[in-house]
Design an enzyme around this catalytic site. Structure first.
Site, PDB file in Angstrom:
ATOM      1  N   ARG A   1       6.334  -8.452   1.601  1.00  0.00           N
ATOM      2  CA  ARG A   1       7.257  -8.041   2.663  1.00  0.00           C
ATOM      3  C   ARG A   1       7.922  -9.261   3.306  1.00  0.00           C
ATOM      4  O   ARG A   1       9.124  -9.263   3.575  1.00  0.00           O
ATOM      5  CB  ARG A   1       6.522  -7.222   3.725  1.00  0.00           C
TER       6      ARG A   1
ATOM      7  N   LYS B   1       0.830  -1.207   0.000  1.00  0.00           N
ATOM      8  CA  LYS B   1       0.000   0.000   0.000  1.00  0.00           C
ATOM      9  C   LYS B   1       0.868   1.262   0.000  1.00  0.00           C
ATOM     10  O   LYS B   1       0.591   2.215  -0.732  1.00  0.00           O
ATOM     11  CB  LYS B   1      -0.943  -0.010   1.208  1.00  0.00           C
ATOM     12  N   THR B   2       1.914   1.272   0.814  1.00  0.00           N
ATOM     13  CA  THR B   2       2.801   2.431   0.841  1.00  0.00           C
ATOM     14  C   THR B   2       3.519   2.598  -0.490  1.00  0.00           C
ATOM     15  O   THR B   2       3.678   3.721  -0.990  1.00  0.00           O
ATOM     16  CB  THR B   2       3.832   2.289   1.981  1.00  0.00           C
TER      17      THR B   2
ATOM     18  N   ASP C   1      -1.042   6.685   6.512  1.00  0.00           N
ATOM     19  CA  ASP C   1      -1.073   5.248   6.779  1.00  0.00           C
ATOM     20  C   ASP C   1      -1.927   4.977   8.021  1.00  0.00           C
ATOM     21  O   ASP C   1      -1.988   5.809   8.932  1.00  0.00           O
ATOM     22  CB  ASP C   1       0.355   4.738   6.992  1.00  0.00           C
TER      23      ASP C   1
ATOM     24  N   THR D   1      -5.473  -1.220   7.275  1.00  0.00           N
ATOM     25  CA  THR D   1      -5.526  -2.677   7.385  1.00  0.00           C
ATOM     26  C   THR D   1      -6.839  -3.114   8.018  1.00  0.00           C
ATOM     27  O   THR D   1      -7.108  -4.308   8.118  1.00  0.00           O
ATOM     28  CB  THR D   1      -4.356  -3.190   8.255  1.00  0.00           C
TER      29      THR D   1
END
Length: 357
Positions: A223, A70-71, A115, A164
């Site tokens: 990740r 997302k980032t 975020d 999230t």
């Protein structure tokens, strides 16, 4: 091996010392972004339309589990628009004044990324409504009957929010985003592409079957895949010839206690306690946490989501229940008619009942 290290290896949450490494591996443009094909296509249309109109695009909301990019997508949006990028987080915005100071400092066309936007303070969230719709904020000066609202015009900007926990967003905030995208877990082929690209950037020699071995244990999360790649690289340099093959990856991940499904020490401890100590359940999460020596939040936020998604654990009205797949994964035979299962009393396991409790 230290339990905390084991858990961090397959945790989707970022580690403190990963910031610089993740930054070097992030794709810079939409064409470089692997996975999420539907989101990429939709976002490409939104951004191209905005560029043709020479106007900032609609505000964007990205939702999905941690570690899916997302980032990275937020940064790509700014790069594709050729606009400055500003990053903050919901917990960092504690007061409306904090948000007002941030918004008034934005330049025209700037991309503001918040975020974990669902954790923004409620007074700040209410200020954000007007900023998103009308590009202005009202600053309250004074207190009581003498208080005065001073309107401040804002430069047109694009807000990119990431969460999230989309269910925790309030309706008014969610409705003000013009484009909403949900990001899904990656399949093994997509993770192989992620690993191949990351290996090139890190200067790691990895074979196709080596990338596939790591991808299959990465829990569908880029990740985690990149973190496992770095751990396997270390193992390959110390105990092999530096090349990450399938066997080297298998041996390395065995050292880090990550099995073929991507389960780590904590995951296996939860399943083992549920099956061997409590006969497959149902059992409350607090009891389960005590049994494995962890905090309730750790079991709920780190272990449970993947165990449920992998079909190894079910959340039921009566408590946590091990599925037949969990018994088989531990090398055990499940009861033919488990009294603990959601289908108890009907002669079989009726399947997991999933809900948040």
């Amino acid at each position: 091996m230290d339990g905390n290290l084991d858990r961090d290896v397959v945790s989707p949450l970022p580690e403190v010392d990963e910031t610089d490494i993740e930054a070097s591996l992030r794709p810079k443009h939409l064409s470089e972004f692997v996975g999420q094909p539907k989101v990429r296509e939709q976002l490409q249309v939104v951004l191209e339309s905005a560029l043709r109109r020479n106007r900032p695009p609609d505000h964007v909301l990205l939702s999905g589990p941690p570690g899916l990019g997302k980032t990275s997508l937020a940064m790509i949006i700014a790069a594709e628009l050729g606009a400055p990028f500003r990053l903050t987080s919901g917990p960092a915005i504690e007061r409306a004044g904090d948000l007002a100071a941030l918004l008034t400092s934005l330049t025209e066309g700037e991309v503001l990324f918040i975020d974990e936007i669902h954790r923004i303070a409620r007074p700040a969230e209410e200020l954000l409504y007007m900023a998103m719709e009308d590009f202005r904020v009202d600053i309250i000066v004074g207190k009581g009957p003498g208080a005065t609202a001073i309107p401040l015009e804002l430069a047109p900007f694009t807000l990119v929010g990431a969460t999230t926990r989309a269910g925790l967003l309030t309706g008014p905030l969610r409705d003000r985003f013009g484009f909403t995208a949900h990001m899904d877990f990656y399949d093994t082929d997509e993770l192989e592409h992620v690993l191949t690209r990351s290996a090139q950037l890190l200067g790691v020699s990895v074979t196709g079957d080596g990338a596939a071995e790591i991808a299959s244990r990465s829990r569908g999360t880029p990740r985690i895949a990149n973190r496992l790649l770095r751990r396997v690289r270390d193992f390959a340099e110390v105990r092999a010839d530096g090349v990450v093959t399938s066997q080297v990856a298998h041996d390395a991940l065995a050292v880090y206690d990550v099995d073929e499904l991507g389960l780590d020490r904590l995951d296996k401890a939860v399943l083992d306690a549920l099956v061997r100590r409590f006969g497959g359940g149902p059992v409350g999460v607090s009891t389960l946490a005590v049994a494995v020596g962890e905090e309730i939040e750790t079991v709920e936020e780190v272990a449970e989501p993947f165990l449920v998604r992998a079909g190894l654990l079910a959340r039921t009205p009566r408590g946590r229940v091990a599925t037949p797949a969990a018994w088989h994964h531990l090398g055990l035979t499940p009861p033919s008619s488990p009294s603990a299962g959601p289908g108890s009393g009907t002669g079989g396991f009726a399947g997991p009942t999933l809900f948040d409790s």
